[in-house]
Motif scaffolding. Structure first.
Motif, PDB file in Angstrom:
ATOM      1  N   ASP A 252      40.703  37.616  35.012  1.00 28.76           N
ATOM      2  CA  ASP A 252      40.060  37.827  36.101  1.00 28.76           C
ATOM      3  C   ASP A 252      39.388  36.389  36.580  1.00 28.76           C
ATOM      4  O   ASP A 252      39.043  36.427  37.600  1.00 28.76           O
ATOM      5  CB  ASP A 252      39.042  39.115  36.100  1.00 28.76           C
ATOM      6  N   GLU A 360      45.060  40.851  44.893  1.00 32.64           N
ATOM      7  CA  GLU A 360      43.649  40.936  44.158  1.00 32.64           C
ATOM      8  C   GLU A 360      43.170  42.404  44.192  1.00 32.64           C
ATOM      9  O   GLU A 360      42.865  42.721  42.798  1.00 32.64           O
ATOM     10  CB  GLU A 360      42.560  40.136  44.849  1.00 32.64           C
ATOM     11  N   HIS A 364      42.730  44.234  40.281  1.00 32.56           N
ATOM     12  CA  HIS A 364      41.355  44.816  39.659  1.00 32.56           C
ATOM     13  C   HIS A 364      41.337  46.468  39.526  1.00 32.56           C
ATOM     14  O   HIS A 364      40.837  46.887  38.617  1.00 32.56           O
ATOM     15  CB  HIS A 364      40.285  44.507  40.587  1.00 32.56           C
TER      16      HIS A 364
END
Length: 375
Positions: A252, A360, A364
């Motif tokens: 991350d 992205e 996540h």
């Protein structure tokens, strides 16, 4: 002969994708560089590292100057031949390791004198000596010699350190000379202070480098503070040259850095984690030590094509880790490096197709789900 150059091929917001051209081959960016500290990526054959998709490795000036010595590596044909890796190699300057590992170090304008953590022998590392060592090693990308204070540090300490690093950058440039096909990167310092980072970037631009690193982050400040600095630091550096964030990081961290305009990263994490039973997957971290894996016939990650996931079960990986078998570190390191390179390839494609925000979000979301449920 191919000269060192950077071809910026696409952007999506601040995220960038491109290719660094070197005489030893192309480096696709964003790029993750596995760390081969002592002329080896621990638990991996060079051919296996290449099979994960890595275009470039990092070698460590401090460790190699102490053992087996740069002079010996030079006599034996240079670092590429010595470690059987014919693709590009970046060497760090040794500055960070001197600060973090060496005994009895003394910092002056000239450089750093220190005792080796290996055998207590005395050494002096200066910008000139760092350039000489990296020339003997024969690395494709050379880092200028800098000082990196650990954070948190007070503003005066950061300012003094940054200005010393800029004076050392000028000396590094001078000592590097003209080496066609080899590149010298400057290193931006300045802690978390925007004005000091800008002063550092201006000093580096005035000297002129083939690429620019963002140093002095991932040294204890935490992800939130690092991202705040990365909201301004990359944009202070020339747009037409590669930007390298040193020593980062977790997956991350990497996605967040690429989002903010970083092109290159390195970290010991995938290999170190592999040796301690930690696997990085699309669904986050898996601790193979845990008893829940003992009877699990499923792969570590069903979507992964690395040998650990293709050919072995969680139960087997759990067993060999518990039994302290060498194959445990080998398979988990291979998996981790493969995952990191997959992540980079995914980001390169997403930036090229202008869908980085969606990439992205999916990244996540998958991590938020957590590991597959136990059987």
């Amino acid at each position: 002969m191919t000269r060192f150059s950077f071809d910026l091929q696409g952007t999506d917001g601040s995220a960038r994708t491109g290719v660094i051209h070197t005489p030893r081959g192309q480096i696709r960016t964003p790029a993750f560089m596995p760390v081969g500290t002592a002329a080896t990526v621990k638990a991996m054959l060079p051919e296996s590292v290449e099979a994960t998709g890595a275009d470039i490795l990092l070698g460590n000036t401090y460790h190699l100057m102490l053992r087996p010595t740069a002079e010996r590596i030079d006599r034996l044909g240079g670092l590429h031949r010595f470690m059987n890796w014919d693709r590009p190699i970046l060497t760090d300057s040794g500055g960070f390791q001197v600060m973090s590992l060496a005994d009895l170090r003394k910092l002056t304008e000239e450089g750093v004198s220190f005792r080796s953590h290996v055998d207590g022998s005395k050494h002096m590392l200066t910008p000139e000596r760092s350039m000489e060592i990296q020339r003997l090693l024969g690395s494709d990308i050379v880092m200028c010699f800098d000082e990196c204070p650990a954070l948190p540090a007070d503003r005066k300490r950061i300012e003094e350190s940054m200005r010393l690093s800029m004076r050392w950058a000028a000396r590094s440039r001078e000592a590097f000379g003209d080496r066609p096909g080899h590149a010298l990167f400057g290193i931006q310092q300045g802690g978390l202070e925007e004005d000091m980072r800008e002063e550092s970037a201006e000093a580096l631009r005035a000297i002129g480098f083939d690429g620019y690193a963002i140093g002095g982050l991932a040294v204890g400040e935490g992800q939130e503070a690092m991202f705040r600095a990365l909201d301004f630091a990359p944009a202070q550096l020339p747009e037409d040259k590669p930007r390298y964030l040193m020593g980062v990081g977790k997956p991350d961290d990497i996605v967040g850095a690429v989002k903010r305009g970083v092109d290159m990263m390195d970290c010991v994490l995938p290999s170190r984690s592999g040796r301690t039973g930690q696997a990085w997957t699309r669904r986050g971290q898996v601790n193979i030590k845990n008893a829940r894996h003992a009877d699990d016939p499923r792969p570590l990650d069903a979507d992964c094509t690395c040998p650990a996931c293709r050919n072995y079960s969680r139960a087997y990986l759990h067993h060999v880790f518990r039994a302290q078998e060498m194959i445990s570190g080998m398979l988990l390191t291979w998996h981790n490096l493969h995952y990191y390179q997959d992540l980079m390839a995914g980001m390169r494609a997403a930036i090229a197709e202008n869908r980085f925000a969606a990439f992205e979000a999916a990244f996540h979301a998958a991590r938020a789900e957590g590991d597959i449920a136990p059987l």
